[in-house]
Design a protein around this motif. Structure first.
Motif, PDB file in Angstrom:
ATOM      1  N   GLN A 179       0.834  -1.206   0.000  1.00 49.11           N
ATOM      2  CA  GLN A 179       0.000   0.000   0.000  1.00 49.11           C
ATOM      3  C   GLN A 179       0.871   1.259   0.000  1.00 49.11           C
ATOM      4  OE1 GLN A 179      -3.669   0.901   0.051  1.00 49.11           O
ATOM      5  NE2 GLN A 179      -2.322   2.571  -0.555  1.00 49.11           N
ATOM      6  N   LEU A 180       1.934   1.251   0.774  1.00 52.31           N
ATOM      7  CA  LEU A 180       2.832   2.411   0.801  1.00 52.31           C
ATOM      8  C   LEU A 180       3.556   2.570  -0.532  1.00 52.31           C
ATOM      9  CD1 LEU A 180       2.053   2.300   3.771  1.00 52.31           C
ATOM     10  CD2 LEU A 180       4.413   2.889   4.333  1.00 52.31           C
ATOM     11  N   ASP A 181       3.895   1.460  -1.170  1.00 54.88           N
ATOM     12  CA  ASP A 181       4.475   1.534  -2.513  1.00 54.88           C
ATOM     13  C   ASP A 181       3.489   2.166  -3.487  1.00 54.88           C
ATOM     14  OD1 ASP A 181       6.734   0.257  -1.572  1.00 54.88           O
ATOM     15  OD2 ASP A 181       6.172  -1.728  -2.338  1.00 54.88           O
ATOM     16  N   ARG A 182       2.227   1.846  -3.322  1.00 51.39           N
ATOM     17  CA  ARG A 182       1.173   2.418  -4.163  1.00 51.39           C
ATOM     18  C   ARG A 182       1.100   3.940  -3.967  1.00 51.39           C
ATOM     19  NH1 ARG A 182      -2.798   3.170  -8.122  1.00 51.39           N
ATOM     20  NH2 ARG A 182      -4.656   4.097  -7.204  1.00 51.39           N
ATOM     21  N   LEU A 183       1.193   4.413  -2.728  1.00 52.81           N
ATOM     22  CA  LEU A 183       1.174   5.856  -2.474  1.00 52.81           C
ATOM     23  C   LEU A 183       2.336   6.548  -3.188  1.00 52.81           C
ATOM     24  CD1 LEU A 183       0.307   6.005   1.350  1.00 52.81           C
ATOM     25  CD2 LEU A 183      -1.245   6.304  -0.588  1.00 52.81           C
ATOM     26  N   ALA A 184       3.514   5.952  -3.099  1.00 50.70           N
ATOM     27  CA  ALA A 184       4.683   6.540  -3.753  1.00 50.70           C
ATOM     28  C   ALA A 184       4.485   6.595  -5.265  1.00 50.70           C
ATOM     29  CB  ALA A 184       5.928   5.742  -3.407  1.00 50.70           C
ATOM     30  N   GLU A 207      10.850   4.215   3.715  1.00 51.95           N
ATOM     31  CA  GLU A 207      11.337   3.808   5.040  1.00 51.95           C
ATOM     32  C   GLU A 207      10.259   3.048   5.803  1.00 51.95           C
ATOM     33  OE1 GLU A 207      12.574   7.287   7.065  1.00 51.95           O
ATOM     34  OE2 GLU A 207      14.234   7.732   5.698  1.00 51.95           O
ATOM     35  N   TRP A 208       9.046   3.584   5.769  1.00 46.71           N
ATOM     36  CA  TRP A 208       7.957   2.935   6.493  1.00 46.71           C
ATOM     37  C   TRP A 208       7.588   1.598   5.858  1.00 46.71           C
ATOM     38  CZ3 TRP A 208       4.876   8.145   6.502  1.00 46.71           C
ATOM     39  CH2 TRP A 208       5.424   9.005   7.481  1.00 46.71           C
ATOM     40  N   ALA A 209       7.640   1.529   4.516  1.00 47.98           N
ATOM     41  CA  ALA A 209       7.338   0.267   3.835  1.00 47.98           C
ATOM     42  C   ALA A 209       8.371  -0.800   4.196  1.00 47.98           C
ATOM     43  CB  ALA A 209       7.325   0.491   2.326  1.00 47.98           C
ATOM     44  N   THR A 210       9.626  -0.402   4.310  1.00 47.93           N
ATOM     45  CA  THR A 210      10.688  -1.323   4.693  1.00 47.93           C
ATOM     46  C   THR A 210      10.439  -1.898   6.077  1.00 47.93           C
ATOM     47  OG1 THR A 210      12.314  -0.197   3.308  1.00 47.93           O
ATOM     48  CG2 THR A 210      13.163  -1.572   5.102  1.00 47.93           C
ATOM     49  N   ARG A 211       9.980  -1.066   7.005  1.00 45.95           N
ATOM     50  CA  ARG A 211       9.678  -1.540   8.352  1.00 45.95           C
ATOM     51  C   ARG A 211       8.561  -2.571   8.340  1.00 45.95           C
ATOM     52  NH1 ARG A 211       9.923   4.007  12.050  1.00 45.95           N
ATOM     53  NH2 ARG A 211      11.980   4.700  11.347  1.00 45.95           N
TER      54      ARG A 211
END
Length: 279
Positions: A187-192, A272-276
């Motif tokens: 989902q965070l990858d999608r935001l990026a 960074e958050w996606a990595t976590r």
């Protein structure tokens, strides 16, 4: 002013009747009043017939042209403000069918050019992956497949070059673990990815970006042009059309926007958050 949800629809007919009574009291025809207000006679007729809800500005112009006295002006303006407010409760939406709400939003989006989304609690459907959409609807009873499909279909509007979007998300909204860790990472990858669409401006407000006292985000809201604001609560949505409300929310949005990270800084933080989540 306190709004009773069941009174909002009735206030439109009350407003129409009050304006019609005041015009007749002043001895004016609809045509003459239209001339004094620089409006069409058809518009005056539709307002008095309850077919069209006038804006606060419309009502102020009409009352000034009629020469209405102060106590009556206060009463009619109160009716106008209530008539420009709509409450959509969660239970009525469920009875009607949650997927029908998506049709309403699609129609509103079709006639809107500029969108402002303030998202302090979770990610909106226009930005969501299929897994996130399904997780967001998990508490709704029944089959949600139609609603999921319509939410995803609405995302096509993001690539319409005639539309302009600004999304502001708090760190809490982005990192709240609504779905599984891998689904959240995707989902965070999608935001990026969405942040690179030319007509989309996407920013995140990290928890460390503390604003002045009194700048506490209170609720999710969306501003559609200068037409209306939709404010979401736990049990429904409040629709505000009064220009004072719309301008107030636009001002709030501008303040929150000043705390946000955009562009490469935003994408770096999302990564960074996606990595976590992946770890």
């Amino acid at each position: 002013m306190t709004f009773e949800p069941e009174s909002l629809g009735q206030s439109r007919s009350d407003l129409a009747g009050a304006l019609r009574t005041e015009r007749k009291r002043a001895g004016l025809t609809q045509t003459r009043l239209a001339q004094l207000c620089c409006m069409s006679q058809t518009k005056i007729s539709n307002i008095e017939g309850g077919k069209l809800t006038p804006t606060i500005v419309d009502v102020e112009l009409i009352l000034e042209a009629i020469g209405t006295t102060s106590p009556v002006v206060t009463k009619i303006l109160a009716l106008a403000r209530t008539a420009n407010t709509e409450w959509q409760d969660l239970w009525a939406s469920r009875r009607r069918g949650v997927d029908k709400k998506q049709n309403d939003l699609a129609r509103l989006e079709a006639v809107t050019t500029e969108f402002r989304f303030f998202l302090p609690t979770m990610i909106t459907g226009l930005l969501a992956t299929p897994d996130y959409v399904r997780a967001s609807l998990a508490r709704n009873p029944g089959d949600m497949s139609k609603t999921v499909a319509k939410k995803l279909e609405r995302q096509q509007i993001l690539t319409d070059p005639s539309k302009f979007f600004t999304f502001l998300l708090t760190e809490q909204a982005v990192r709240w673990p609504l779905a599984s860790p891998i689904a959240m990472a995707m989902q965070l990858d999608r935001l990026a990815s969405v942040s690179r669409i030319p007509n989309v401006r996407l920013g995140v407000i990290p928890l460390g970006m503390i604003g002045p006292i009194g700048e506490t985000p209170l609720s999710v809201f969306t501003v559609y042009d200068r037409r209306l604001v939709q404010v979401e609560t736990h049990t429904g949505a409040l629709i505000l059309r009064d220009h004072r409300d719309v301008n107030a929310y636009r001002d709030d949005f501008d303040r929150y926007e000043s705390y946000a990270m955009f562009g490469d800084d935003c994408r770096e933080r999302l990564s960074e958050w996606a990595t976590r989540f992946r770890e």
